[in-house]
Design a protein around this motif. Sequence first.
Motif, short mmCIF file in Angstrom:
data_model
loop_
_atom_site.label_atom_id
_atom_site.label_comp_id
_atom_site.label_asym_id
_atom_site.label_seq_id
_atom_site.Cartn_x
_atom_site.Cartn_y
_atom_site.Cartn_z
N GLU A 272 -5.50 10.17 7.20
CA GLU A 272 -4.42 9.32 6.68
C GLU A 272 -4.83 8.69 5.35
OE1 GLU A 272 -3.57 6.28 9.56
OE2 GLU A 272 -2.96 7.73 11.09
N LEU A 273 -6.03 8.14 5.31
CA LEU A 273 -6.50 7.48 4.08
C LEU A 273 -6.64 8.49 2.95
CD1 LEU A 273 -9.16 5.10 5.64
CD2 LEU A 273 -7.04 4.40 4.49
N ARG A 274 -7.15 9.68 3.26
CA ARG A 274 -7.27 10.72 2.21
C ARG A 274 -5.89 11.12 1.69
NH1 ARG A 274 -12.12 14.37 4.61
NH2 ARG A 274 -13.79 13.16 3.67
N ALA A 275 -4.92 11.26 2.59
CA ALA A 275 -3.56 11.63 2.18
C ALA A 275 -2.98 10.54 1.27
CB ALA A 275 -2.68 11.86 3.40
N ASP A 276 -3.20 9.27 1.64
CA ASP A 276 -2.72 8.17 0.80
C ASP A 276 -3.36 8.21 -0.58
OD1 ASP A 276 -1.15 7.26 2.88
OD2 ASP A 276 -2.49 5.60 3.42
N LEU A 277 -4.66 8.43 -0.62
CA LEU A 277 -5.37 8.49 -1.89
C LEU A 277 -4.90 9.68 -2.72
CD1 LEU A 277 -7.56 7.32 -3.72
CD2 LEU A 277 -9.24 8.69 -2.48
N ASP A 278 -4.71 10.84 -2.08
CA ASP A 278 -4.20 12.02 -2.80
C ASP A 278 -2.81 11.75 -3.38
OD1 ASP A 278 -6.50 13.44 -2.24
OD2 ASP A 278 -5.62 14.56 -0.56
N ARG A 279 -1.97 11.05 -2.61
CA ARG A 279 -0.62 10.73 -3.06
C ARG A 279 -0.68 9.84 -4.31
NH1 ARG A 279 1.80 6.42 -2.57
NH2 ARG A 279 0.62 5.66 -0.80
N VAL A 280 -1.52 8.81 -4.25
CA VAL A 280 -1.64 7.89 -5.39
C VAL A 280 -2.16 8.64 -6.61
CG1 VAL A 280 -2.93 5.91 -6.28
CG2 VAL A 280 -1.89 5.81 -4.02
N LEU A 281 -3.16 9.48 -6.42
CA LEU A 281 -3.73 10.21 -7.55
C LEU A 281 -2.74 11.22 -8.12
CD1 LEU A 281 -7.41 10.75 -6.36
CD2 LEU A 281 -6.56 9.16 -8.09
N SER A 282 -1.92 11.83 -7.28
CA SER A 282 -0.95 12.80 -7.78
C SER A 282 0.14 12.12 -8.60
CB SER A 282 -0.33 13.60 -6.64
OG SER A 282 0.52 12.78 -5.87
N GLU A 283 0.40 10.84 -8.33
CA GLU A 283 1.38 10.10 -9.10
C GLU A 283 0.88 9.82 -10.52
OE1 GLU A 283 2.24 6.67 -6.75
OE2 GLU A 283 3.30 7.83 -5.21
N VAL A 284 -0.41 9.86 -10.69
CA VAL A 284 -1.00 9.67 -12.01
C VAL A 284 -1.27 11.07 -12.55
CG1 VAL A 284 -2.87 8.60 -13.30
CG2 VAL A 284 -2.07 7.55 -11.20
N ASP A 285 -0.22 11.71 -13.06
CA ASP A 285 -0.30 13.13 -13.35
C ASP A 285 -0.68 13.48 -14.78
OD1 ASP A 285 2.03 12.31 -14.46
OD2 ASP A 285 3.30 13.79 -13.47
N GLU A 286 -0.77 12.52 -15.64
CA GLU A 286 -1.16 12.82 -17.01
C GLU A 286 -2.35 11.96 -17.39
OE1 GLU A 286 2.02 12.48 -19.78
OE2 GLU A 286 3.33 13.81 -18.63
N HIS A 287 -3.20 12.51 -18.24
CA HIS A 287 -4.40 11.82 -18.69
C HIS A 287 -4.09 10.45 -19.27
CE1 HIS A 287 -8.49 11.34 -20.07
NE2 HIS A 287 -8.05 11.09 -21.29
N ASP A 288 -3.03 10.37 -20.09
CA ASP A 288 -2.67 9.09 -20.71
C ASP A 288 -2.32 8.05 -19.66
OD1 ASP A 288 -3.11 10.08 -23.22
OD2 ASP A 288 -1.01 10.63 -23.55
N GLU A 289 -1.59 8.46 -18.62
CA GLU A 289 -1.23 7.52 -17.57
C GLU A 289 -2.48 7.05 -16.83
OE1 GLU A 289 2.82 8.34 -15.49
OE2 GLU A 289 1.84 10.27 -15.90
N PHE A 290 -3.42 7.96 -16.62
CA PHE A 290 -4.66 7.61 -15.94
C PHE A 290 -5.44 6.59 -16.75
CE2 PHE A 290 -9.04 8.33 -14.50
CZ PHE A 290 -8.85 8.23 -13.13
N GLU A 291 -5.54 6.84 -18.07
CA GLU A 291 -6.22 5.87 -18.94
C GLU A 291 -5.50 4.53 -18.93
OE1 GLU A 291 -8.41 8.59 -22.31
OE2 GLU A 291 -6.60 7.52 -22.83
#
Length: 189
Positions: free
Chosen positions: A162-181
């Motif tokens: 469950e925690l991994r799925a939540d983390l994957d979901r959050v990371l997938s929402e940050v889909d561009e390098h600029d957004e991540f920065e």
Amino acid sequence: MNEHPPLILVVEDERDLADLYAAWLGDDYRVRTAYGGQEALDQLDPDVDAILLDRRMPGLSGDEVLVEVRERGIDCRVAMVTAVEPDFDILEMGFDDYLVKPVTKEALRETVEGLLRRGSYDAGVQELFSLTSKRAVLEAEKNASELADNEEYQRLTERIEELRADLDRVLSEVDEHDEFEQLFQGFDG
């Protein structure tokens, strides 16, 4: 930002071993040493960043110290450093890592570094690290049949997923390098 190195509380009833751990860590960290459970609680305050905690001590055990640390709401990471072989009872305990003695200087230092890194993560990531560590300890000590037959272990595995799925979901929402920065922009020191 804290101008002092992180503070590590070493709790070990074998004085020579406690002093050795303190010496191994003393070059990079501030270290307090407690030679028993009650002494550890007496030295415990919000300045403590991480605790290396022996599990089996006369008087107040490491398990009891751990409960008190959590009940006081002290925001620090805890590693059990002990000769007690882990069993399924560790699933209910509030520690972050578990080392079985004897430990090497490198293992102890890596554990402290990991604890301090985890302290900077959000609660979900901290829980994921803690649960993954517990699962790894159990998988190293228990056979596949014991693990498969234990309901608590199964719940642990489900929670990790469950925690991994939540983390994957959050990371997938940050889909561009600029957004991540942009997301981490405020964390620059």
